[in-house]
Design a protein around this motif. Sequence first.
Motif, PDB file in Angstrom:
ATOM      1  N   LEU A  59       0.828  -1.207   0.000  1.00 23.20           N
ATOM      2  CA  LEU A  59       0.000   0.000   0.000  1.00 23.20           C
ATOM      3  C   LEU A  59       0.866   1.263   0.000  1.00 23.20           C
ATOM      4  CD1 LEU A  59      -2.894  -0.919   2.466  1.00 23.20           C
ATOM      5  CD2 LEU A  59      -3.009  -0.669  -0.016  1.00 23.20           C
ATOM      6  N   LEU A  60       1.943   1.242   0.762  1.00 18.54           N
ATOM      7  CA  LEU A  60       2.848   2.386   0.781  1.00 18.54           C
ATOM      8  C   LEU A  60       3.474   2.604  -0.595  1.00 18.54           C
ATOM      9  CD1 LEU A  60       4.707   1.912   4.195  1.00 18.54           C
ATOM     10  CD2 LEU A  60       3.085   3.723   3.596  1.00 18.54           C
ATOM     11  N   ALA A  61       3.933   1.518  -1.189  1.00 19.93           N
ATOM     12  CA  ALA A  61       4.544   1.619  -2.512  1.00 19.93           C
ATOM     13  C   ALA A  61       3.527   2.095  -3.538  1.00 19.93           C
ATOM     14  CB  ALA A  61       5.121   0.263  -2.922  1.00 19.93           C
ATOM     15  N   GLY A  62       2.315   1.539  -3.473  1.00 24.12           N
ATOM     16  CA  GLY A  62       1.283   1.947  -4.417  1.00 24.12           C
ATOM     17  C   GLY A  62       0.883   3.395  -4.247  1.00 24.12           C
ATOM     18  N   THR A  63       0.758   3.838  -2.989  1.00 27.05           N
ATOM     19  CA  THR A  63       0.419   5.241  -2.725  1.00 27.05           C
ATOM     20  C   THR A  63       1.490   6.171  -3.272  1.00 27.05           C
ATOM     21  OG1 THR A  63      -0.783   4.634  -0.718  1.00 27.05           O
ATOM     22  CG2 THR A  63      -0.080   6.925  -0.931  1.00 27.05           C
ATOM     23  N   ASN A  64       2.748   5.810  -3.073  1.00 25.99           N
ATOM     24  CA  ASN A  64       3.835   6.631  -3.604  1.00 25.99           C
ATOM     25  C   ASN A  64       3.812   6.671  -5.130  1.00 25.99           C
ATOM     26  OD1 ASN A  64       4.841   7.293  -1.074  1.00 25.99           O
ATOM     27  ND2 ASN A  64       6.294   5.599  -1.027  1.00 25.99           N
ATOM     28  N   GLY A  65       3.515   5.529  -5.747  1.00 21.36           N
ATOM     29  CA  GLY A  65       3.457   5.477  -7.204  1.00 21.36           C
ATOM     30  C   GLY A  65       2.346   6.354  -7.756  1.00 21.36           C
ATOM     31  N   VAL A  66       1.173   6.282  -7.144  1.00 24.78           N
ATOM     32  CA  VAL A  66       0.039   7.094  -7.589  1.00 24.78           C
ATOM     33  C   VAL A  66       0.301   8.575  -7.333  1.00 24.78           C
ATOM     34  CG1 VAL A  66      -2.397   7.610  -7.170  1.00 24.78           C
ATOM     35  CG2 VAL A  66      -1.623   5.231  -7.289  1.00 24.78           C
ATOM     36  N   PHE A  67       0.852   8.886  -6.164  1.00 31.68           N
ATOM     37  CA  PHE A  67       1.151  10.266  -5.807  1.00 31.68           C
ATOM     38  C   PHE A  67       2.137  10.880  -6.799  1.00 31.68           C
ATOM     39  CE2 PHE A  67       3.598  13.339  -3.114  1.00 31.68           C
ATOM     40  CZ  PHE A  67       2.572  14.239  -2.902  1.00 31.68           C
ATOM     41  N   THR A  68       3.160  10.125  -7.157  1.00 32.08           N
ATOM     42  CA  THR A  68       4.155  10.618  -8.104  1.00 32.08           C
ATOM     43  C   THR A  68       3.535  10.838  -9.479  1.00 32.08           C
ATOM     44  OG1 THR A  68       5.945   9.476  -6.936  1.00 32.08           O
ATOM     45  CG2 THR A  68       6.362  10.103  -9.217  1.00 32.08           C
ATOM     46  N   ALA A  73       1.574  14.736 -13.595  1.00 31.10           N
ATOM     47  CA  ALA A  73       0.499  15.242 -14.451  1.00 31.10           C
ATOM     48  C   ALA A  73       0.170  16.698 -14.140  1.00 31.10           C
ATOM     49  CB  ALA A  73      -0.750  14.371 -14.289  1.00 31.10           C
ATOM     50  N   LYS A  74       0.249  17.076 -12.859  1.00 31.99           N
ATOM     51  CA  LYS A  74      -0.134  18.423 -12.451  1.00 31.99           C
ATOM     52  C   LYS A  74       0.980  19.441 -12.664  1.00 31.99           C
ATOM     53  CE  LYS A  74      -4.358  17.975 -10.827  1.00 31.99           C
ATOM     54  NZ  LYS A  74      -5.489  18.752 -11.391  1.00 31.99           N
ATOM     55  N   LEU A  75       2.219  19.037 -12.447  1.00 33.00           N
ATOM     56  CA  LEU A  75       3.318  20.005 -12.413  1.00 33.00           C
ATOM     57  C   LEU A  75       4.225  19.979 -13.631  1.00 33.00           C
ATOM     58  CD1 LEU A  75       4.436  19.635  -8.667  1.00 33.00           C
ATOM     59  CD2 LEU A  75       2.835  21.283  -9.665  1.00 33.00           C
ATOM     60  N   PHE A 128      11.496  19.396 -13.151  1.00 36.88           N
ATOM     61  CA  PHE A 128      12.088  18.677 -12.029  1.00 36.88           C
ATOM     62  C   PHE A 128      11.245  18.838 -10.767  1.00 36.88           C
ATOM     63  CE2 PHE A 128      15.498  18.069  -8.780  1.00 36.88           C
ATOM     64  CZ  PHE A 128      15.854  16.778  -9.138  1.00 36.88           C
ATOM     65  N   ARG A 129      10.302  19.774 -10.814  1.00 37.39           N
ATOM     66  CA  ARG A 129       9.458  20.048  -9.644  1.00 37.39           C
ATOM     67  C   ARG A 129       8.692  18.825  -9.139  1.00 37.39           C
ATOM     68  NH1 ARG A 129       5.517  24.037 -11.669  1.00 37.39           N
ATOM     69  NH2 ARG A 129       4.786  24.193  -9.531  1.00 37.39           N
ATOM     70  N   PRO A 130       8.063  18.019 -10.010  1.00 39.00           N
ATOM     71  CA  PRO A 130       7.322  16.860  -9.484  1.00 39.00           C
ATOM     72  C   PRO A 130       8.199  15.912  -8.680  1.00 39.00           C
ATOM     73  CG  PRO A 130       6.771  17.250 -11.787  1.00 39.00           C
ATOM     74  CD  PRO A 130       7.932  18.134 -11.477  1.00 39.00           C
ATOM     75  N   LEU A 131       9.441  15.708  -9.131  1.00 38.74           N
ATOM     76  CA  LEU A 131      10.349  14.810  -8.410  1.00 38.74           C
ATOM     77  C   LEU A 131      10.637  15.336  -7.016  1.00 38.74           C
ATOM     78  CD1 LEU A 131      12.208  12.363  -8.299  1.00 38.74           C
ATOM     79  CD2 LEU A 131      13.996  13.760  -9.379  1.00 38.74           C
ATOM     80  N   VAL A 132      10.859  16.654  -6.909  1.00 39.13           N
ATOM     81  CA  VAL A 132      11.156  17.249  -5.611  1.00 39.13           C
ATOM     82  C   VAL A 132      10.001  17.023  -4.641  1.00 39.13           C
ATOM     83  CG1 VAL A 132      11.411  19.461  -4.415  1.00 39.13           C
ATOM     84  CG2 VAL A 132      12.809  18.954  -6.428  1.00 39.13           C
ATOM     85  N   TRP A 133       8.778  17.287  -5.093  1.00 38.35           N
ATOM     86  CA  TRP A 133       7.622  17.133  -4.208  1.00 38.35           C
ATOM     87  C   TRP A 133       7.362  15.668  -3.860  1.00 38.35           C
ATOM     88  CZ3 TRP A 133       5.419  20.847  -1.481  1.00 38.35           C
ATOM     89  CH2 TRP A 133       5.578  22.173  -1.889  1.00 38.35           C
ATOM     90  N   SER A 134       7.558  14.775  -4.822  1.00 42.27           N
ATOM     91  CA  SER A 134       7.345  13.355  -4.529  1.00 42.27           C
ATOM     92  C   SER A 134       8.378  12.831  -3.543  1.00 42.27           C
ATOM     93  CB  SER A 134       7.371  12.535  -5.816  1.00 42.27           C
ATOM     94  OG  SER A 134       8.656  12.560  -6.413  1.00 42.27           O
ATOM     95  N   GLY A 194       2.859   2.782 -10.247  1.00 38.51           N
ATOM     96  CA  GLY A 194       3.129   4.067 -10.893  1.00 38.51           C
ATOM     97  C   GLY A 194       2.869   4.004 -12.380  1.00 38.51           C
ATOM     98  N   PHE A 195       3.252   2.881 -13.018  1.00 36.57           N
ATOM     99  CA  PHE A 195       3.028   2.706 -14.445  1.00 36.57           C
ATOM    100  C   PHE A 195       1.535   2.711 -14.760  1.00 36.57           C
ATOM    101  CE2 PHE A 195       2.137  -0.262 -17.963  1.00 36.57           C
ATOM    102  CZ  PHE A 195       2.804   0.394 -18.988  1.00 36.57           C
TER     103      PHE A 195
END
Length: 208
Positions: A59-68, A73-75, A128-134, A194-195
């Motif tokens: 669940l942690l891995a999946g949440t991180n994948g979806v969040f990233t 998509a947003k940034l 590079f912003r999305p990577l920083v926030w993730s 994430g994929f």
Amino acid sequence: MDTTDDTGWSTADRVAGLLALVLAAGYVLSPIQTAVAMVWSAVLGPFTVILPFSVLVLLLAGTNGVFTALLQAKLRDSDRVERLQGRIEELQARQREAREADDLSVDDLDDEQLELNRTMLAMLKANFRPLVWSMLVTIPTFLWLRWVFLAPAAGIAPAMVFVPLVGQLSWTATVIGPVKLWLAWYFGASLSTGFVARRVVRRVGVGQ
């Protein structure tokens, strides 16, 4: 008031970047890792009681994948980067033609390419912003997992886990080279979710 510079980075982005660097230092500085792990343990403590640990890791891995995927998509302005890449390729073709024809306009084209390269660099910095926030989520999660599996005193994770088609294995068993089972379990789940999340995000048009 939040300001944005010519690279697309706002004040909040820069603060997030500095915080991400501090968190990343936890990979080599034990006090930072321990502090992060203790905070994360307080957050995840209730879930370790009600969920099997293997499911919690998934669940942690999946949440991180979806969040990233959502952050990307947003940034990230992928369309603009693609347009810039197309302009650079077109300009390079014009340069080749000008040089082959010994056209004096090649100097003007070189100046135009230099400007495009500067714009492209600015776009890459902005993307590079999305990577920083993730990293604000993925780094604490990874530091917590490493602390759990490398610090026996933590006493949170069970020693063994059932792996389909293989059977019971130790979480710290070596999969290949230096890669441990817990690391492969986490990153496998994170990459796969994430994929899938990126495909779903593109299909529903989030961030467009």
